[in-house]
Design a protein around this motif. Sequence first.
Motif, PDB file in Angstrom:
ATOM      1  N   ASP A   1       0.851  -1.108   0.047  1.00  0.00           N
ATOM      2  CA  ASP A   1      -0.178  -0.345   0.086  1.00  0.00           C
ATOM      3  C   ASP A   1       0.779   1.413   0.073  1.00  0.00           C
ATOM      4  O   ASP A   1       0.537   2.310  -0.605  1.00  0.00           O
ATOM      5  CB  ASP A   1      -0.858  -0.050   1.358  1.00  0.00           C
ATOM      6  CG  ASP A   1      -2.278  -0.975   1.092  1.00  0.00           C
ATOM      7  OD1 ASP A   1      -2.528  -1.234  -0.153  1.00  0.00           O
ATOM      8  OD2 ASP A   1      -2.790  -1.305   1.938  1.00  0.00           O
ATOM      9  N   ALA A   2       1.960   1.260   0.491  1.00  0.00           N
ATOM     10  CA  ALA A   2       2.643   2.343   0.909  1.00  0.00           C
ATOM     11  C   ALA A   2       3.526   2.590  -0.697  1.00  0.00           C
ATOM     12  O   ALA A   2       3.481   3.914  -0.950  1.00  0.00           O
ATOM     13  CB  ALA A   2       4.216   2.256   1.851  1.00  0.00           C
ATOM     14  N   ALA A   3       3.783   1.512  -1.284  1.00  0.00           N
ATOM     15  CA  ALA A   3       4.474   1.397  -2.527  1.00  0.00           C
ATOM     16  C   ALA A   3       3.448   2.135  -3.500  1.00  0.00           C
ATOM     17  O   ALA A   3       3.770   3.070  -4.262  1.00  0.00           O
ATOM     18  CB  ALA A   3       4.929   0.093  -2.848  1.00  0.00           C
ATOM     19  N   HIS A   4       2.180   1.768  -3.389  1.00  0.00           N
ATOM     20  CA  HIS A   4       1.110   2.381  -4.324  1.00  0.00           C
ATOM     21  C   HIS A   4       0.974   3.846  -3.988  1.00  0.00           C
ATOM     22  O   HIS A   4       0.972   4.594  -5.084  1.00  0.00           O
ATOM     23  CB  HIS A   4      -0.309   1.696  -4.148  1.00  0.00           C
ATOM     24  CG  HIS A   4      -1.367   2.107  -4.722  1.00  0.00           C
ATOM     25  ND1 HIS A   4      -1.347   1.978  -6.176  1.00  0.00           N
ATOM     26  CD2 HIS A   4      -2.479   2.766  -4.632  1.00  0.00           C
ATOM     27  CE1 HIS A   4      -2.608   2.434  -6.557  1.00  0.00           C
ATOM     28  NE2 HIS A   4      -3.162   2.886  -5.633  1.00  0.00           N
ATOM     29  N   VAL A   5       0.815   4.462  -2.688  1.00  0.00           N
ATOM     30  CA  VAL A   5       0.698   5.542  -2.499  1.00  0.00           C
ATOM     31  C   VAL A   5       1.933   6.491  -2.969  1.00  0.00           C
ATOM     32  O   VAL A   5       1.569   7.705  -3.702  1.00  0.00           O
ATOM     33  CB  VAL A   5       0.597   6.023  -0.835  1.00  0.00           C
ATOM     34  CG1 VAL A   5       0.784   7.255  -0.516  1.00  0.00           C
ATOM     35  CG2 VAL A   5      -0.701   5.376  -0.288  1.00  0.00           C
ATOM     36  N   LEU A   6       3.131   5.948  -2.665  1.00  0.00           N
ATOM     37  CA  LEU A   6       4.221   6.570  -3.162  1.00  0.00           C
ATOM     38  C   LEU A   6       4.609   6.509  -4.724  1.00  0.00           C
ATOM     39  O   LEU A   6       5.353   7.342  -5.440  1.00  0.00           O
ATOM     40  CB  LEU A   6       5.473   6.076  -2.503  1.00  0.00           C
ATOM     41  CG  LEU A   6       5.430   6.306  -1.299  1.00  0.00           C
ATOM     42  CD1 LEU A   6       6.554   5.685  -0.361  1.00  0.00           C
ATOM     43  CD2 LEU A   6       5.554   8.032  -0.768  1.00  0.00           C
ATOM     44  N   GLY A   7       3.852   5.580  -5.571  1.00  0.00           N
ATOM     45  CA  GLY A   7       3.874   5.544  -6.896  1.00  0.00           C
ATOM     46  C   GLY A   7       5.461   4.776  -7.135  1.00  0.00           C
ATOM     47  O   GLY A   7       5.990   4.962  -8.182  1.00  0.00           O
ATOM     48  N   VAL A   8       5.695   3.861  -6.602  1.00  0.00           N
ATOM     49  CA  VAL A   8       7.027   3.019  -6.546  1.00  0.00           C
ATOM     50  C   VAL A   8       6.586   1.628  -6.562  1.00  0.00           C
ATOM     51  O   VAL A   8       5.583   1.231  -6.112  1.00  0.00           O
ATOM     52  CB  VAL A   8       7.998   3.605  -5.557  1.00  0.00           C
ATOM     53  CG1 VAL A   8       8.410   4.863  -5.726  1.00  0.00           C
ATOM     54  CG2 VAL A   8       7.746   3.070  -4.092  1.00  0.00           C
ATOM     55  N   SER A   9       7.669   0.733  -7.103  1.00  0.00           N
ATOM     56  CA  SER A   9       7.403  -0.472  -6.842  1.00  0.00           C
ATOM     57  C   SER A   9       7.446  -1.156  -5.403  1.00  0.00           C
ATOM     58  O   SER A   9       8.174  -0.452  -4.403  1.00  0.00           O
ATOM     59  CB  SER A   9       8.577  -1.301  -7.752  1.00  0.00           C
ATOM     60  OG  SER A   9       9.629  -1.427  -7.118  1.00  0.00           O
ATOM     61  N   PRO A  10       6.948  -2.100  -5.140  1.00  0.00           N
ATOM     62  CA  PRO A  10       7.322  -2.691  -3.778  1.00  0.00           C
ATOM     63  C   PRO A  10       8.355  -3.090  -3.161  1.00  0.00           C
ATOM     64  O   PRO A  10       8.967  -2.821  -2.059  1.00  0.00           O
ATOM     65  CB  PRO A  10       6.210  -4.099  -3.750  1.00  0.00           C
ATOM     66  CG  PRO A  10       5.156  -3.857  -4.509  1.00  0.00           C
ATOM     67  CD  PRO A  10       5.831  -3.026  -5.863  1.00  0.00           C
ATOM     68  N   SER A  11       9.332  -3.458  -4.123  1.00  0.00           N
ATOM     69  CA  SER A  11      10.828  -3.853  -3.796  1.00  0.00           C
ATOM     70  C   SER A  11      11.284  -2.438  -3.645  1.00  0.00           C
ATOM     71  O   SER A  11      12.316  -2.473  -2.472  1.00  0.00           O
ATOM     72  CB  SER A  11      11.532  -4.498  -5.111  1.00  0.00           C
ATOM     73  OG  SER A  11      11.486  -3.779  -6.310  1.00  0.00           O
ATOM     74  N   THR A  12      11.183  -1.461  -4.363  1.00  0.00           N
ATOM     75  CA  THR A  12      11.691  -0.027  -3.953  1.00  0.00           C
ATOM     76  C   THR A  12      11.419   0.541  -2.742  1.00  0.00           C
ATOM     77  O   THR A  12      11.934   0.835  -1.818  1.00  0.00           O
ATOM     78  CB  THR A  12      11.305   0.992  -5.192  1.00  0.00           C
ATOM     79  OG1 THR A  12      12.084   0.563  -6.306  1.00  0.00           O
ATOM     80  CG2 THR A  12      11.660   2.348  -4.725  1.00  0.00           C
ATOM     81  N   ALA A  13      10.056   0.241  -2.178  1.00  0.00           N
ATOM     82  CA  ALA A  13       9.510   0.621  -1.083  1.00  0.00           C
ATOM     83  C   ALA A  13       9.954   0.115   0.207  1.00  0.00           C
ATOM     84  O   ALA A  13      10.482   0.544   1.199  1.00  0.00           O
ATOM     85  CB  ALA A  13       7.762   0.217  -1.018  1.00  0.00           C
ATOM     86  N   LYS A  14      10.325  -1.374  -0.042  1.00  0.00           N
ATOM     87  CA  LYS A  14      11.087  -2.233   1.017  1.00  0.00           C
ATOM     88  C   LYS A  14      12.504  -1.715   1.106  1.00  0.00           C
ATOM     89  O   LYS A  14      12.937  -1.598   2.072  1.00  0.00           O
ATOM     90  CB  LYS A  14      10.749  -3.577   0.657  1.00  0.00           C
ATOM     91  CG  LYS A  14      11.346  -4.705   1.668  1.00  0.00           C
ATOM     92  CD  LYS A  14      10.950  -5.867   1.267  1.00  0.00           C
ATOM     93  CE  LYS A  14      11.059  -7.076   2.397  1.00  0.00           C
ATOM     94  NZ  LYS A  14      10.869  -8.313   1.814  1.00  0.00           N
ATOM     95  N   ARG A  15      12.997  -1.313  -0.119  1.00  0.00           N
ATOM     96  CA  ARG A  15      14.564  -0.939   0.163  1.00  0.00           C
ATOM     97  C   ARG A  15      14.482   0.517   0.977  1.00  0.00           C
ATOM     98  O   ARG A  15      15.164   0.720   1.883  1.00  0.00           O
ATOM     99  CB  ARG A  15      15.104  -0.695  -1.210  1.00  0.00           C
ATOM    100  CG  ARG A  15      16.613  -0.267  -1.278  1.00  0.00           C
ATOM    101  CD  ARG A  15      17.234   0.123  -2.405  1.00  0.00           C
ATOM    102  NE  ARG A  15      16.409   1.344  -2.897  1.00  0.00           N
ATOM    103  CZ  ARG A  15      15.846   1.477  -4.191  1.00  0.00           C
ATOM    104  NH1 ARG A  15      16.027   0.591  -5.015  1.00  0.00           N
ATOM    105  NH2 ARG A  15      15.508   2.738  -4.319  1.00  0.00           N
ATOM    106  N   ASP A  16      13.638   1.463   0.453  1.00  0.00           N
ATOM    107  CA  ASP A  16      13.494   2.690   1.101  1.00  0.00           C
ATOM    108  C   ASP A  16      13.069   2.629   2.654  1.00  0.00           C
ATOM    109  O   ASP A  16      13.617   3.326   3.330  1.00  0.00           O
ATOM    110  CB  ASP A  16      12.587   3.773   0.329  1.00  0.00           C
ATOM    111  CG  ASP A  16      12.947   4.030  -0.903  1.00  0.00           C
ATOM    112  OD1 ASP A  16      14.221   3.682  -1.268  1.00  0.00           O
ATOM    113  OD2 ASP A  16      12.184   4.554  -1.801  1.00  0.00           O
TER     114      ASP A  16
END
Length: 189
Positions: A157-172
């Motif tokens: 969900d955070a990745a969706h809000v931020l407009g990034v992939s889940p792997s990018t959100a996890k790394r961030d």
Amino acid sequence: MVSSPNLTALLGDWSRGDRSALSQLLPLVYDELRRVARRQLRSERDGHTLQATALVHEAYMRLVDQRHVDWHDRAHFFGVAAQVMRRILVDHARRHKAAKRGDGIRCVALEEAQDVEAPNELPILALDHALGRLEQMDAGLARIVELRAFGGLTIEDAAHVLGVSPSTAKRDWRLAKAWLQRELVSGST
């Protein structure tokens, strides 16, 4: 939990000024907002004056006061709710600290922080201050912390809000937690 299309449709109707959509929205989002609020308040001191119901109601009232918001979907709504809850919790902690001069400072649990050598609970004012510094350096990293720690959003969900992939959100998320841990430890010494 309500399906995303139904919630998204109601959010869109509300954005276009349909007040009846707003009255239908609260029952659909209330349980999830309350779950997030309970999670946020779990690590509070005994006798804390802000209850989950009050946090949800205050957050909802502030969300309703939002003007000219083009709600995209469920994740966007809960992302904005995370920002609103953060402001409410920080304001409450500041008022309490001013009244008590530091006695009984609130703590916020950072979920999934086990892969970083960090405390499980952080004083909310210290976290807010560190998030402000992180935001100046990298707004995206600060936003993922806000969405996860204050909003209870999943990585997806955070990745969706931020407009990034889940792997990018996890790394961030991992990077932001490591930065915060370093910043909070160096700031407390």
